[in-house]
Design a protein around this motif. Structure first.
Motif, PDB file in Angstrom:
ATOM      1  N   LYS A 136       0.815  -1.225   0.000  1.00  0.00           N
ATOM      2  CA  LYS A 136       0.000   0.000   0.000  1.00  0.00           C
ATOM      3  C   LYS A 136       0.848   1.275   0.000  1.00  0.00           C
ATOM      4  O   LYS A 136       0.312   2.365  -0.167  1.00  0.00           O
ATOM      5  N   GLN A 137       2.156   1.122   0.217  1.00  0.00           N
ATOM      6  CA  GLN A 137       3.040   2.300   0.244  1.00  0.00           C
ATOM      7  C   GLN A 137       3.432   2.670  -1.184  1.00  0.00           C
ATOM      8  O   GLN A 137       4.269   2.019  -1.782  1.00  0.00           O
ATOM      9  N   LYS A 138       2.790   3.695  -1.703  1.00  0.00           N
ATOM     10  CA  LYS A 138       3.046   4.081  -3.094  1.00  0.00           C
ATOM     11  C   LYS A 138       3.906   5.351  -3.152  1.00  0.00           C
ATOM     12  O   LYS A 138       3.894   6.155  -2.229  1.00  0.00           O
ATOM     13  N   GLY A 139       4.602   5.487  -4.259  1.00  0.00           N
ATOM     14  CA  GLY A 139       5.362   6.711  -4.520  1.00  0.00           C
ATOM     15  C   GLY A 139       6.507   6.980  -3.562  1.00  0.00           C
ATOM     16  O   GLY A 139       6.874   8.115  -3.319  1.00  0.00           O
ATOM     17  N   LEU A 140       7.037   5.919  -2.980  1.00  0.00           N
ATOM     18  CA  LEU A 140       8.184   6.087  -2.084  1.00  0.00           C
ATOM     19  C   LEU A 140       9.348   5.272  -2.615  1.00  0.00           C
ATOM     20  O   LEU A 140       9.166   4.313  -3.361  1.00  0.00           O
ATOM     21  N   LYS A 141      10.547   5.671  -2.203  1.00  0.00           N
ATOM     22  CA  LYS A 141      11.713   4.864  -2.552  1.00  0.00           C
ATOM     23  C   LYS A 141      11.644   3.551  -1.792  1.00  0.00           C
ATOM     24  O   LYS A 141      11.028   3.461  -0.739  1.00  0.00           O
ATOM     25  N   GLU A 142      12.317   2.560  -2.338  1.00  0.00           N
ATOM     26  CA  GLU A 142      12.325   1.210  -1.766  1.00  0.00           C
ATOM     27  C   GLU A 142      12.618   1.222  -0.257  1.00  0.00           C
ATOM     28  O   GLU A 142      11.871   0.663   0.539  1.00  0.00           O
ATOM     29  N   TYR A 143      13.722   1.891   0.130  1.00  0.00           N
ATOM     30  CA  TYR A 143      14.120   1.856   1.543  1.00  0.00           C
ATOM     31  C   TYR A 143      13.087   2.559   2.427  1.00  0.00           C
ATOM     32  O   TYR A 143      12.896   2.193   3.589  1.00  0.00           O
ATOM     33  N   GLN A 144      12.396   3.577   1.856  1.00  0.00           N
ATOM     34  CA  GLN A 144      11.367   4.276   2.629  1.00  0.00           C
ATOM     35  C   GLN A 144      10.163   3.368   2.873  1.00  0.00           C
ATOM     36  O   GLN A 144       9.627   3.326   3.972  1.00  0.00           O
ATOM     37  N   ARG A 145       9.770   2.636   1.821  1.00  0.00           N
ATOM     38  CA  ARG A 145       8.653   1.699   1.961  1.00  0.00           C
ATOM     39  C   ARG A 145       8.981   0.651   3.018  1.00  0.00           C
ATOM     40  O   ARG A 145       8.153   0.313   3.851  1.00  0.00           O
ATOM     41  N   LYS A 146      10.225   0.176   2.931  1.00  0.00           N
ATOM     42  CA  LYS A 146      10.653  -0.873   3.850  1.00  0.00           C
ATOM     43  C   LYS A 146      10.674  -0.355   5.291  1.00  0.00           C
ATOM     44  O   LYS A 146      10.137  -1.003   6.191  1.00  0.00           O
ATOM     45  N   SER A 147      11.255   0.819   5.481  1.00  0.00           N
ATOM     46  CA  SER A 147      11.388   1.311   6.860  1.00  0.00           C
ATOM     47  C   SER A 147      10.021   1.703   7.441  1.00  0.00           C
ATOM     48  O   SER A 147       9.752   1.486   8.615  1.00  0.00           O
TER      49      SER A 147
END
Length: 152
Positions: free
Chosen positions: A120-131
């Motif tokens: 559901k985390q859209k429009g974020l960088k990979e590491y941001q989604r992960k964190s």
């Protein structure tokens, strides 16, 4: 607020019903007793009765609390432990009852919540989604080491 007065036996029956309706811990029963004007001896007598008749059983309460919060609400062990401590359940008992949660179920739940939230985390960088996802899982009471361990 005017407290309605009940006989000792009525109060005792009310507390039996309170325990029968759902498992309770000592702390909840003590809080409930505050609704009634009882002398300490009466409180002790009721407590003893509830224990002897097995209406009140701290281990049973702890086990069903853990099962419910994990299998129904999908809380992690950290959050469950905090809430049980607020109910004055001894840590030793809490830890002994965590075997109610199957380790595989625990890991599957972490993975499922992770995948659901992550997607559901859209429009974020990979590491941001992960964190963000890891923070979310931690807020649900899952341990950082556990979350990380699943993705190694």
């Amino acid at each position: 607020m005017e407290k309605k007065s009940f006989t000792f036996d009525e109060i005792k029956q009310k507390l039996v019903n309170y325990c029968v309706y759902q498992d309770r811990c000592h702390y909840e029963v003590e809080q409930k007793m505050k609704e009634f004007l009882l002398i300490d001896e009466a409180k002790e007598e009721i407590m003893l009765y509830l224990l002897q008749e097995n209406y009140l059983n701290e281990e049973r309460f702890t086990r069903s609390y853990i099962r419910g919060k994990f299998y129904i609400k999908h809380w992690g062990k950290t959050k469950i432990k905090i809430h049980l401590k607020q109910k004055q359940i001894p840590e030793k008992l809490i830890n002994a009852c965590f075997d109610e949660i199957d380790e595989n179920d625990y890991e599957k739940t972490i993975r499922k919540i992770y995948d659901d939230y992550y997607s559901k985390q859209k429009g974020l960088k990979e590491y941001q989604r992960k964190s963000k996802t890891i923070k979310y899982l931690m807020s649900r009471g899952f341990e950082y080491e556990k979350i990380n361990g699943i993705f190694e």
